[in-house]
Write a protein that holds these residues in place. Sequence first.
Motif, PDB file in Angstrom:
ATOM      1  N   GLY A 177     -58.957  10.610   2.359  1.00  0.00           N
ATOM      2  CA  GLY A 177     -59.396  10.069   3.642  1.00  0.00           C
ATOM      3  C   GLY A 177     -60.888  10.099   3.891  1.00  0.00           C
ATOM      4  N   LYS A 178     -61.676  10.586   2.927  1.00  0.00           N
ATOM      5  CA  LYS A 178     -63.128  10.642   3.083  1.00  0.00           C
ATOM      6  C   LYS A 178     -63.786   9.826   1.985  1.00  0.00           C
ATOM      7  CE  LYS A 178     -63.319  15.091   2.816  1.00  0.00           C
ATOM      8  NZ  LYS A 178     -63.728  16.480   2.750  1.00  0.00           N
ATOM      9  N   LEU A 179     -64.936   9.230   2.293  1.00  0.00           N
ATOM     10  CA  LEU A 179     -65.715   8.485   1.304  1.00  0.00           C
ATOM     11  C   LEU A 179     -66.540   9.493   0.502  1.00  0.00           C
ATOM     12  CD1 LEU A 179     -66.062   5.517   0.543  1.00  0.00           C
ATOM     13  CD2 LEU A 179     -68.106   5.473   1.967  1.00  0.00           C
ATOM     14  N   GLU A 180     -66.207   9.644  -0.783  1.00  0.00           N
ATOM     15  CA  GLU A 180     -66.852  10.649  -1.644  1.00  0.00           C
ATOM     16  C   GLU A 180     -67.444   9.965  -2.873  1.00  0.00           C
ATOM     17  OE1 GLU A 180     -67.009  13.922  -1.127  1.00  0.00           O
ATOM     18  OE2 GLU A 180     -65.361  14.431   0.212  1.00  0.00           O
ATOM     19  N   PRO A 181     -68.575  10.476  -3.386  1.00  0.00           N
ATOM     20  CA  PRO A 181     -69.094   9.949  -4.652  1.00  0.00           C
ATOM     21  C   PRO A 181     -68.196  10.408  -5.811  1.00  0.00           C
ATOM     22  CG  PRO A 181     -70.489  11.745  -3.875  1.00  0.00           C
ATOM     23  CD  PRO A 181     -69.449  11.503  -2.819  1.00  0.00           C
ATOM     24  N   ILE A 182     -67.817   9.464  -6.669  1.00  0.00           N
ATOM     25  CA  ILE A 182     -66.983   9.821  -7.824  1.00  0.00           C
ATOM     26  C   ILE A 182     -67.614   9.321  -9.112  1.00  0.00           C
ATOM     27  CG2 ILE A 182     -64.863   9.704  -6.453  1.00  0.00           C
ATOM     28  CD1 ILE A 182     -64.195   7.269  -8.414  1.00  0.00           C
ATOM     29  N   ASN A 183     -67.248   9.988 -10.191  1.00  0.00           N
ATOM     30  CA  ASN A 183     -67.512   9.551 -11.559  1.00  0.00           C
ATOM     31  C   ASN A 183     -66.161   9.577 -12.256  1.00  0.00           C
ATOM     32  OD1 ASN A 183     -70.013  10.387 -10.492  1.00  0.00           O
ATOM     33  ND2 ASN A 183     -70.828  10.766 -12.527  1.00  0.00           N
ATOM     34  N   LEU A 184     -65.759   8.457 -12.811  1.00  0.00           N
ATOM     35  CA  LEU A 184     -64.484   8.366 -13.505  1.00  0.00           C
ATOM     36  C   LEU A 184     -64.748   7.826 -14.897  1.00  0.00           C
ATOM     37  CD1 LEU A 184     -61.396   8.647 -13.345  1.00  0.00           C
ATOM     38  CD2 LEU A 184     -61.319   6.338 -12.399  1.00  0.00           C
ATOM     39  N   GLN A 185     -64.367   8.602 -15.919  1.00  0.00           N
ATOM     40  CA  GLN A 185     -64.659   8.226 -17.295  1.00  0.00           C
ATOM     41  C   GLN A 185     -63.417   7.701 -18.001  1.00  0.00           C
ATOM     42  OE1 GLN A 185     -66.415  11.711 -19.071  1.00  0.00           O
ATOM     43  NE2 GLN A 185     -68.392  11.302 -18.133  1.00  0.00           N
ATOM     44  N   PHE A 186     -63.646   6.695 -18.837  1.00  0.00           N
ATOM     45  CA  PHE A 186     -62.601   6.101 -19.662  1.00  0.00           C
ATOM     46  C   PHE A 186     -63.075   6.154 -21.109  1.00  0.00           C
ATOM     47  CE2 PHE A 186     -62.601   4.097 -15.532  1.00  0.00           C
ATOM     48  CZ  PHE A 186     -61.267   4.050 -15.184  1.00  0.00           C
ATOM     49  N   ILE A 187     -62.195   6.573 -22.003  1.00  0.00           N
ATOM     50  CA  ILE A 187     -62.518   6.602 -23.433  1.00  0.00           C
ATOM     51  C   ILE A 187     -61.871   5.373 -24.055  1.00  0.00           C
ATOM     52  CG2 ILE A 187     -62.318   7.901 -25.576  1.00  0.00           C
ATOM     53  CD1 ILE A 187     -61.966  10.395 -23.608  1.00  0.00           C
ATOM     54  N   VAL A 188     -62.692   4.521 -24.668  1.00  0.00           N
ATOM     55  CA  VAL A 188     -62.242   3.236 -25.194  1.00  0.00           C
ATOM     56  C   VAL A 188     -62.188   3.298 -26.716  1.00  0.00           C
ATOM     57  CG1 VAL A 188     -62.716   0.758 -25.258  1.00  0.00           C
ATOM     58  CG2 VAL A 188     -63.308   2.075 -23.219  1.00  0.00           C
ATOM     59  N   GLU A 189     -61.099   2.789 -27.275  1.00  0.00           N
ATOM     60  CA  GLU A 189     -60.970   2.714 -28.736  1.00  0.00           C
ATOM     61  C   GLU A 189     -62.053   1.792 -29.302  1.00  0.00           C
ATOM     62  OE1 GLU A 189     -58.900   4.377 -30.780  1.00  0.00           O
ATOM     63  OE2 GLU A 189     -58.152   5.438 -29.021  1.00  0.00           O
ATOM     64  N   LYS A 190     -62.458   2.054 -30.532  1.00  0.00           N
ATOM     65  CA  LYS A 190     -63.530   1.281 -31.159  1.00  0.00           C
ATOM     66  C   LYS A 190     -63.205  -0.206 -31.206  1.00  0.00           C
ATOM     67  CE  LYS A 190     -66.559   1.104 -35.140  1.00  0.00           C
ATOM     68  NZ  LYS A 190     -66.985   1.744 -36.365  1.00  0.00           N
ATOM     69  N   ASP A 191     -61.947  -0.536 -31.486  1.00  0.00           N
ATOM     70  CA  ASP A 191     -61.565  -1.953 -31.582  1.00  0.00           C
ATOM     71  C   ASP A 191     -61.177  -2.547 -30.224  1.00  0.00           C
ATOM     72  OD1 ASP A 191     -59.172  -0.687 -31.138  1.00  0.00           O
ATOM     73  OD2 ASP A 191     -58.155  -1.520 -32.889  1.00  0.00           O
ATOM     74  N   LYS A 192     -61.373  -1.780 -29.167  1.00  0.00           N
ATOM     75  CA  LYS A 192     -61.082  -2.199 -27.798  1.00  0.00           C
ATOM     76  C   LYS A 192     -59.616  -2.587 -27.611  1.00  0.00           C
ATOM     77  CE  LYS A 192     -64.532  -5.125 -28.064  1.00  0.00           C
ATOM     78  NZ  LYS A 192     -65.003  -4.772 -29.356  1.00  0.00           N
ATOM     79  N   SER A 193     -58.729  -1.924 -28.338  1.00  0.00           N
ATOM     80  CA  SER A 193     -57.305  -2.216 -28.223  1.00  0.00           C
ATOM     81  C   SER A 193     -56.644  -1.402 -27.114  1.00  0.00           C
ATOM     82  CB  SER A 193     -56.606  -1.939 -29.550  1.00  0.00           C
ATOM     83  OG  SER A 193     -56.739  -0.571 -29.888  1.00  0.00           O
ATOM     84  N   SER A 194     -57.241  -0.294 -26.724  1.00  0.00           N
ATOM     85  CA  SER A 194     -56.678   0.530 -25.660  1.00  0.00           C
ATOM     86  C   SER A 194     -57.746   1.481 -25.130  1.00  0.00           C
ATOM     87  CB  SER A 194     -55.473   1.326 -26.169  1.00  0.00           C
ATOM     88  OG  SER A 194     -55.892   2.271 -27.125  1.00  0.00           O
ATOM     89  N   HIS A 195     -57.377   2.162 -24.059  1.00  0.00           N
ATOM     90  CA  HIS A 195     -58.270   3.162 -23.471  1.00  0.00           C
ATOM     91  C   HIS A 195     -57.426   4.249 -22.831  1.00  0.00           C
ATOM     92  CE1 HIS A 195     -57.316   0.591 -20.034  1.00  0.00           C
ATOM     93  NE2 HIS A 195     -57.522   1.654 -19.283  1.00  0.00           N
ATOM     94  N   ILE A 196     -58.049   5.405 -22.639  1.00  0.00           N
ATOM     95  CA  ILE A 196     -57.402   6.476 -21.895  1.00  0.00           C
ATOM     96  C   ILE A 196     -58.348   6.909 -20.776  1.00  0.00           C
ATOM     97  CG2 ILE A 196     -55.952   7.315 -23.785  1.00  0.00           C
ATOM     98  CD1 ILE A 196     -57.955   9.580 -24.200  1.00  0.00           C
ATOM     99  N   ILE A 197     -57.765   7.450 -19.727  1.00  0.00           N
ATOM    100  CA  ILE A 197     -58.570   7.908 -18.601  1.00  0.00           C
ATOM    101  C   ILE A 197     -59.012   9.334 -18.906  1.00  0.00           C
ATOM    102  CG2 ILE A 197     -58.584   8.361 -16.131  1.00  0.00           C
ATOM    103  CD1 ILE A 197     -56.372   6.198 -15.924  1.00  0.00           C
ATOM    104  N   GLY A 198     -60.309   9.552 -18.804  1.00  0.00           N
ATOM    105  CA  GLY A 198     -60.870  10.863 -19.118  1.00  0.00           C
ATOM    106  C   GLY A 198     -61.139  11.679 -17.866  1.00  0.00           C
ATOM    107  N   ALA A 199     -62.292  12.291 -17.823  1.00  0.00           N
ATOM    108  CA  ALA A 199     -62.651  13.203 -16.740  1.00  0.00           C
ATOM    109  C   ALA A 199     -62.951  12.451 -15.444  1.00  0.00           C
ATOM    110  CB  ALA A 199     -63.867  14.026 -17.139  1.00  0.00           C
ATOM    111  N   MET A 200     -62.752  13.162 -14.346  1.00  0.00           N
ATOM    112  CA  MET A 200     -63.094  12.623 -13.032  1.00  0.00           C
ATOM    113  C   MET A 200     -63.837  13.687 -12.237  1.00  0.00           C
ATOM    114  SD  MET A 200     -60.593  11.140 -10.084  1.00  0.00           S
ATOM    115  CE  MET A 200     -61.165  10.945  -8.423  1.00  0.00           C
ATOM    116  N   LEU A 201     -64.979  13.287 -11.675  1.00  0.00           N
ATOM    117  CA  LEU A 201     -65.763  14.166 -10.807  1.00  0.00           C
ATOM    118  C   LEU A 201     -65.738  13.594  -9.392  1.00  0.00           C
ATOM    119  CD1 LEU A 201     -68.940  14.599 -13.039  1.00  0.00           C
ATOM    120  CD2 LEU A 201     -67.101  16.232 -12.773  1.00  0.00           C
ATOM    121  N   VAL A 202     -65.518  14.437  -8.434  1.00  0.00           N
ATOM    122  CA  VAL A 202     -65.624  14.057  -7.028  1.00  0.00           C
ATOM    123  C   VAL A 202     -66.694  14.944  -6.425  1.00  0.00           C
ATOM    124  CG1 VAL A 202     -64.467  13.961  -4.796  1.00  0.00           C
ATOM    125  CG2 VAL A 202     -63.219  13.320  -6.853  1.00  0.00           C
ATOM    126  N   ASN A 203     -67.738  14.300  -5.914  1.00  0.00           N
ATOM    127  CA  ASN A 203     -68.862  15.026  -5.326  1.00  0.00           C
ATOM    128  C   ASN A 203     -69.402  16.073  -6.309  1.00  0.00           C
ATOM    129  OD1 ASN A 203     -70.696  15.322  -3.315  1.00  0.00           O
ATOM    130  ND2 ASN A 203     -69.384  16.526  -1.966  1.00  0.00           N
TER     131      ASN A 203
END
Length: 131
Positions: free
Chosen positions: A87-113
């Motif tokens: 319910g609050k507007l917070e600064p976030i960083n959301l990381q995604f790890i992408v395969e070299k051939d760009k065939s898939s990705h996974i969700i990595g770390a997330m920082l909030v504030n």
Amino acid sequence: MEKKKRTIFWIIPIAILGAFVYFFGPKDTITDNEYITYLKAAPLTSDNLLTTEVALSNVCENGGWEYFETKMFERVVEYKGECQVDGKLEPINLQFIVEKDKSSHIIGAMLVNSSQQTDEQRDEFIQALNK
């Protein structure tokens, strides 16, 4: 002859330091490349029809994308923006790890504030994006 030795003794360390800074120093921020383009167009999760870009833009403001490689040669695309979290507007960083051939990705770390979130908190945020 003595002066030459002293000159060499201070030139060599400076050259080594210069090479170290060149190879391991700060890099320019990459904000547009093929990995960012792939991730923006890819579905956020396997059971989601929304693209990652659309899903994040629905709840986030002032978003931006950055690409970097880790020391283990993982290709990481990071989203930085201000999003609704609990319910609050917070600064976030959301990381995604992408395969070299760009065939898939996974969700990595997330920082909030600048505070790292647990996997459960991150997954809860991602599920909220799917709604």
